[in-house]
Design a protein around this motif. Structure first.
Motif, PDB file in Angstrom:
ATOM      1  N   ALA A  55      -9.930 -12.118  45.611  1.00 11.99           N
ATOM      2  CA  ALA A  55      -8.508 -12.120  45.958  1.00 11.99           C
ATOM      3  C   ALA A  55      -7.652 -12.650  44.813  1.00 11.99           C
ATOM      4  O   ALA A  55      -6.566 -12.128  44.536  1.00 11.99           O
ATOM      5  CB  ALA A  55      -8.277 -12.957  47.216  1.00 11.99           C
ATOM      6  N   ASN A  59      -5.278  -9.723  42.604  1.00 14.06           N
ATOM      7  CA  ASN A  59      -3.996  -9.720  43.319  1.00 14.06           C
ATOM      8  C   ASN A  59      -2.873  -9.001  42.566  1.00 14.06           C
ATOM      9  O   ASN A  59      -2.081  -8.292  43.191  1.00 14.06           O
ATOM     10  CB  ASN A  59      -3.573 -11.152  43.647  1.00 14.06           C
ATOM     11  CG  ASN A  59      -2.479 -11.194  44.696  1.00 14.06           C
ATOM     12  OD1 ASN A  59      -2.727 -11.047  45.883  1.00 14.06           O
ATOM     13  ND2 ASN A  59      -1.241 -11.387  44.247  1.00 14.06           N
ATOM     14  N   THR A 148      -0.793 -14.229  47.275  1.00 18.26           N
ATOM     15  CA  THR A 148      -2.177 -14.659  47.114  1.00 18.26           C
ATOM     16  C   THR A 148      -2.614 -15.563  48.255  1.00 18.26           C
ATOM     17  O   THR A 148      -3.761 -15.484  48.724  1.00 18.26           O
ATOM     18  CB  THR A 148      -2.370 -15.394  45.769  1.00 18.26           C
ATOM     19  OG1 THR A 148      -2.023 -14.517  44.702  1.00 18.26           O
ATOM     20  CG2 THR A 148      -3.814 -15.831  45.581  1.00 18.26           C
ATOM     21  N   ALA A 151      -3.424 -13.345  50.894  1.00 18.17           N
ATOM     22  CA  ALA A 151      -4.659 -12.636  50.556  1.00 18.17           C
ATOM     23  C   ALA A 151      -5.870 -13.528  50.817  1.00 18.17           C
ATOM     24  O   ALA A 151      -6.895 -13.075  51.320  1.00 18.17           O
ATOM     25  CB  ALA A 151      -4.631 -12.194  49.094  1.00 18.17           C
ATOM     26  N   ALA A 155      -8.562 -12.739  53.289  1.00 17.24           N
ATOM     27  CA  ALA A 155      -9.868 -12.376  52.739  1.00 17.24           C
ATOM     28  C   ALA A 155     -10.998 -13.206  53.321  1.00 17.24           C
ATOM     29  O   ALA A 155     -12.079 -12.689  53.611  1.00 17.24           O
ATOM     30  CB  ALA A 155      -9.849 -12.516  51.217  1.00 17.24           C
ATOM     31  N   ARG A 211       0.936 -10.127  54.318  1.00 19.86           N
ATOM     32  CA  ARG A 211       0.675  -9.923  52.892  1.00 19.86           C
ATOM     33  C   ARG A 211       1.412  -8.705  52.366  1.00 19.86           C
ATOM     34  O   ARG A 211       2.023  -8.748  51.282  1.00 19.86           O
ATOM     35  CB  ARG A 211      -0.831  -9.764  52.638  1.00 19.86           C
ATOM     36  CG  ARG A 211      -1.141  -9.583  51.163  1.00 19.86           C
ATOM     37  CD  ARG A 211      -2.613  -9.429  50.888  1.00 19.86           C
ATOM     38  NE  ARG A 211      -3.141  -8.165  51.383  1.00 19.86           N
ATOM     39  CZ  ARG A 211      -4.275  -7.615  50.934  1.00 19.86           C
ATOM     40  NH1 ARG A 211      -4.982  -8.216  49.991  1.00 19.86           N
ATOM     41  NH2 ARG A 211      -4.715  -6.488  51.435  1.00 19.86           N
ATOM     42  N   SER A 370     -12.974  -5.230  42.802  1.00 16.98           N
ATOM     43  CA  SER A 370     -12.969  -6.088  43.985  1.00 16.98           C
ATOM     44  C   SER A 370     -14.261  -5.941  44.784  1.00 16.98           C
ATOM     45  O   SER A 370     -14.908  -6.934  45.144  1.00 16.98           O
ATOM     46  CB  SER A 370     -11.769  -5.752  44.875  1.00 16.98           C
ATOM     47  OG  SER A 370     -11.753  -6.564  46.024  1.00 16.98           O
TER      48      SER A 370
END
Length: 392
Positions: A55, A59, A148, A151, A155, A211, A370
């Protein structure tokens, strides 16, 4: 003739023994490793660590992808009321300017009265690198990591649910099909990835909504911090505050805006990703041999994840465009009534094939690394835990 066996690594840090015989038309996996003995908690910790790393690193690409898709949907990135005064003026050879300077270093601006002004195209994004350049110049370097915190909040639970559930579903499905329908065993990753991703998407959809909005909308206020996850979600609910308590309870489903489009994107993404990733990493780890090290597990899983993630991201980009459009819709009633099919048709009519693949560049550039980071980190942690459990 006695059966022969060979050891094939599946990326979980330990081998699967495949028993073969000349009279058999296929080979069946029999797990002898401690992969099936790992607790759900250990899997979740490994997955959460992978999610945090991924993440933070990718980002900026997620911000670029969301900004390009939101701009195509009509979100303005030039200053507008009520934050600044807006005039249209003509300078020089009929050049149109707005009454704001995009940055102190801009060389394309002019002076109108006592104010510095810039052309409107200073606020339009033309591609991934242009998004990076203009965000840094106009908003500051740290804005590339806008969202973030969302995220990370997304995440950790998402991947913490997703990867462990995928492991468990895959192990169970492979065992079941091996015994009852060997020809269906290769489809175990596809089915398991789809089911696991569906559970994760539904559970974490409100954070995904926050987000997307945090990354899509540009803050023009110079003072104070931009809203975080909690304030963003409260902003989604604010138009509904004057309704009755019963309606409020019903309208909380606005926090799951776009979950249908998200499932329509992520379920095929997972199906494509895992069905591509599994054979690649098993082949790579098979080359390494029986004694796989942490480095070989890392390399094989990252390579397989990078390829699989890139392919899956490219194929599912139109559905990602739909998800973004649904989640940035500010009218709650319209947001609740929008459908994935309707948005796909609207985008096709407005912008054609190019519109359906808006943001494909940063999406693919983000998804490949990712997936590679998440899967390789997760599998290396599993490998280390397995070695620790196996040591006397």
């Amino acid at each position: 003739m006695n059966p022969s066996s060979r050891v094939d690594r599946d990326g979980d840090g330990a081998g699967n023994v495949w028993m073969s015989h000349p009279s058999l038309s296929s080979m069946s996996p029999i797990r002898l490793s401690s992969d099936t003995e790992m607790s759900f908690g250990e899997r979740s910790v490994a997955a959460a660590g992978a999610a945090v790393l991924s993440a933070v690193l990718v980002n900026p690409l997620d911000v670029a992808k969301t900004r390009l898709q939101a701009q195509a949907a009509g979100v303005p990135y030039y200053p507008y009321e009520p934050y600044v005064r807006r005039h249209i003026v003509s300078l020089g050879s009929n050049t149109i300017f707005s009454d704001i300077r995009c940055s102190t270093s801009c060389t394309r601006g002019g002076i109108f009265g006592t104010e510095m002004v810039c052309p409107p195209d200073c606020f339009q994004y033309k591609g991934t690198l242009d998004v990076f350049h203009k965000i840094i110049r106009q908003e500051g370097f740290t804005r590339l990591w806008r969202g973030t915190n969302a995220a990370l909040a997304l995440a950790i639970p998402t991947v913490g649910i997703y990867l462990p559930c995928y492991d468990l579903f895959r192990n169970w499905t492979e065992d079941f099909t091996t015994k009852n329908a060997p020809n269906l065993t290769p489809y175990a990753p596809l089915v398991s990835g789809s089911v696991a991703r569906s559970l994760a998407c539904i559970a974490c959809s409100p954070i995904e909504l926050a987000r997307t909005r945090m990354q899509a909308f540009k803050e023009f206020k110079s003072e104070g911090k931009p809203p975080g996850v909690w304030k963003t979600l409260l902003g989604v609910l604010s138009p509904l505050r004057n309704t009755s308590n019963l309606q409020n309870i019903q309208n909380f489903r606005v926090l799951w805006t776009g979950v249908g489009a998200q499932l329509a994107r992520d379920v095929p993404f997972s199906a494509i990703c895992w069905s591509t990733l599994e054979p690649i990493r098993r082949k790579l780890l098979g080359i390494v041999g029986e004694e796989a090290t942490a480095a070989s597990v890392l390399g094989a899983n990252f390579s397989a994840g990078f390829v699989a993630g890139s392919i899956a991201a490219a194929v599912t980009c139109p559905l990602d465009v739909v998800k973004t459009r649904r989640q940035i819709e500010k009218d709650p009633s319209r947001a609740l009534n929008m459908t994935t099919r309707q948005v796909l048709v609207d985008v096709w009519r407005e912008r054609g094939m190019r519109g359906l693949f808006t943001g494909a560049g940063p999406r693919v550039a983000r998804a490949g690394p990712s997936v590679g980071i998440v899967v390789s980190f997760y599998e290396v942690v599993k490998h280390v835990l397995h070695q620790r459990h196996s040591s006397p």
